[in-house]
Motif scaffolding. Structure first.
Motif, PDB file in Angstrom:
ATOM      1  N   VAL A 143      16.089  14.159  17.166  1.00 44.67           N
ATOM      2  CA  VAL A 143      15.243  13.372  16.276  1.00 44.67           C
ATOM      3  C   VAL A 143      14.169  12.874  17.338  1.00 44.67           C
ATOM      4  CG1 VAL A 143      14.904  11.332  14.779  1.00 44.67           C
ATOM      5  CG2 VAL A 143      16.989  12.661  14.642  1.00 44.67           C
ATOM      6  N   THR A 145      11.878  10.272  18.633  1.00 41.47           N
ATOM      7  CA  THR A 145      11.445   9.099  18.600  1.00 41.47           C
ATOM      8  C   THR A 145      10.552   8.576  19.854  1.00 41.47           C
ATOM      9  OG1 THR A 145      13.112   8.332  20.258  1.00 41.47           O
ATOM     10  CG2 THR A 145      14.089   8.448  18.307  1.00 41.47           C
ATOM     11  N   ARG A 152      21.210  13.350  17.315  1.00 34.79           N
ATOM     12  CA  ARG A 152      21.770  12.850  16.075  1.00 34.79           C
ATOM     13  C   ARG A 152      23.517  13.006  16.356  1.00 34.79           C
ATOM     14  NH1 ARG A 152      21.036  14.542  10.015  1.00 34.79           N
ATOM     15  NH2 ARG A 152      20.867  12.486   9.052  1.00 34.79           N
ATOM     16  N   LEU A 180       6.652  11.569  15.223  1.00 28.76           N
ATOM     17  CA  LEU A 180       7.873  10.608  15.111  1.00 28.76           C
ATOM     18  C   LEU A 180       8.667  10.883  13.907  1.00 28.76           C
ATOM     19  CD1 LEU A 180       6.635   7.096  16.048  1.00 28.76           C
ATOM     20  CD2 LEU A 180       7.925   8.668  17.454  1.00 28.76           C
ATOM     21  N   HIS A 181       9.999  10.864  14.304  1.00 29.32           N
ATOM     22  CA  HIS A 181      11.165  11.086  13.233  1.00 29.32           C
ATOM     23  C   HIS A 181      11.286  12.435  13.035  1.00 29.32           C
ATOM     24  CE1 HIS A 181      10.769   6.958  12.939  1.00 29.32           C
ATOM     25  NE2 HIS A 181       9.356   7.008  12.380  1.00 29.32           N
ATOM     26  N   MET A 183      12.763  16.178  13.094  1.00 26.95           N
ATOM     27  CA  MET A 183      14.141  16.684  13.499  1.00 26.95           C
ATOM     28  C   MET A 183      14.081  18.157  13.775  1.00 26.95           C
ATOM     29  SD  MET A 183      18.021  16.570  11.708  1.00 26.95           S
ATOM     30  CE  MET A 183      17.673  15.044  11.051  1.00 26.95           C
TER      31      MET A 183
END
Ligand code: SAH
Length: 340
Positions: A143, A145, A152, A180-181, A183
């Protein structure tokens, strides 16, 4: 993912026969014999394009109920001399499914051996098929950040239930150009298996056909899914009871294969591949000897295997087919670029 699927006592594949209308999902060979027959003809063609080598090895990864291999072996008989030169290796970790495969293939005269890994299969010209195998291999998820990509992970929350979280460290080797965020999923196990197949083909000759649901370009997003009795479930609530899969990153598999010196054809869609190699003619031949109910079944199976549209109903678009061949071998059929 590995524990949930492969744990010797509680793993999903160790304890379940997941296939069919009463099981958790249905695969292409369980829909119709035409699927395996077309794959068998493709493999026979690949074998003759390789110069009809003696002592060819026919390997299947994750043979399920043995249905695909039965249909492949029946179709292969059209190639003069091939069946007599063939040895079959079935790579299967589940004792329950090995038993089903033994029963399905009980009448076969070709020698068949069961293996835990591809590495156990003897070397030699390799003709390999993997249908819905790579989606069962574990993925790692990362993920994005603020400080970078973090893996994860699964742990226990305050109620002592399984929950997703993030590992503390950041991964230095992933490119940062993602929001951001976001995956990303990576399957190092899948890439290693692909590299091993490609390395053997580049050195011993042969061809492999990889069929699975997945995407043709490496993309961001999550595809990990748990399925139980034909419905999606939370992957963390019933570990070992649901099938866990992730979509296959065919671009990553292609890179792994090329890095070993093999040639990659495709990926194309299952619909285009099966149509190009002649499944409609096979359906017409079967229809010629069928009653009205059987004719309707053949038509419906053909549509499910090759049709475009909702992936819950038809497999033609979502499923991809990729071939890995020896670089000196003429291209096997099914991958011609056609303007639509
Ligand atoms: N190819 C079959 C079955 C697909 S399901 C079909 O199309 O119907 C996945 C299969 O791969 C099962 O047989 C499962 O037991 C096997 N399998 C999953 N992970 C495996 C692994 N790591 N090594 C060997 N076999 C595996």
């Amino acid at each position: 993912m590995t524990l949930c699927l492969q744990h010797p006592r509680y793993g999903y594949y160790m304890t379940h026969d997941p296939f069919g209308a009463l099981g958790d999902f249905i695969t292409a060979p369980e829909i119709s014999q035409m699927f395996g027959e077309m794959i068998g003809l493709w493999l026979a063609d690949a074998w003759s394009l390789c110069g009809a080598p003696q002592q060819a090895r026919l390997v299947e990864l994750g043979p399920g109920r043995g249905t695909l291999m039965t249909d492949v072996l029946r179709a292969l008989r059209v190639a003069p001399g091939l069946s007599e030169r063939l040895a079959v290796d079935l790579v299967e970790t589940s004792p329950a499914l090995r038993q089903v495969q033994r029963e399905t293939l009980a009448g076969e005269t070709i020698p068949i051996e069961w293996r835990d890994t591809l590495a156990e299969a003897p070397r030699g010209p390799l003709f390999l098929i993997a249908n819905e195998f790579f989606d069962a291999l574990p993925v790692r998820q990362f993920v994005r950040t603020a400080p970078g990509w973090r893996e994860r992970v699964v742990g226990l929350n305050r109620e002592r239930r399984l929950a997703f979280g993030l590992a503390p460290g950041v991964e230095p080797d992933l490119p940062l150009n993602a929001p951001l965020h976001a995956m990303i999923e990576i399957s190092p196990v899948g890439q290693n298996v692909m590299a091993e197949i490609a390395q053997r083909i580049a050195s011993d000759g042969g061809a492999a056909l990889i069929i699975d649901y997945g995407y043709t370009k490496t993309t961001l997003g999550e595809s990990l899914q748990a399925v139980s009795r034909h419905a999606y479930v939370d992957p963390l609530t019933t570990p070992g009871e649901a099938d866990l899969t992730a979509h296959v990153d065919f671009a990553a598999l292609a890179r792994a294969a090329r890095a070993e010196g093999a040639k990659v054809l495709g990926p194309t869609t299952q619909g285009r591949f099966l149509t190009q190699i002649g499944i409609e003619r096979r359906a017409a031949a079967l229809r010629g000897r069928a009653n009205d109910r059987q004719k309707a079944d053949i038509d419906s199976a053909l549509h499910r295997l090759t049709g475009s549209g909702d992936p819950r109903e038809v497999m033609g678009d979502l499923f991809k087919v990729m071939a890995v061949t020896h670089p000196d071998m003429p291209d096997p059929p099914g991958f011609a670029e056609i303007e639509s």
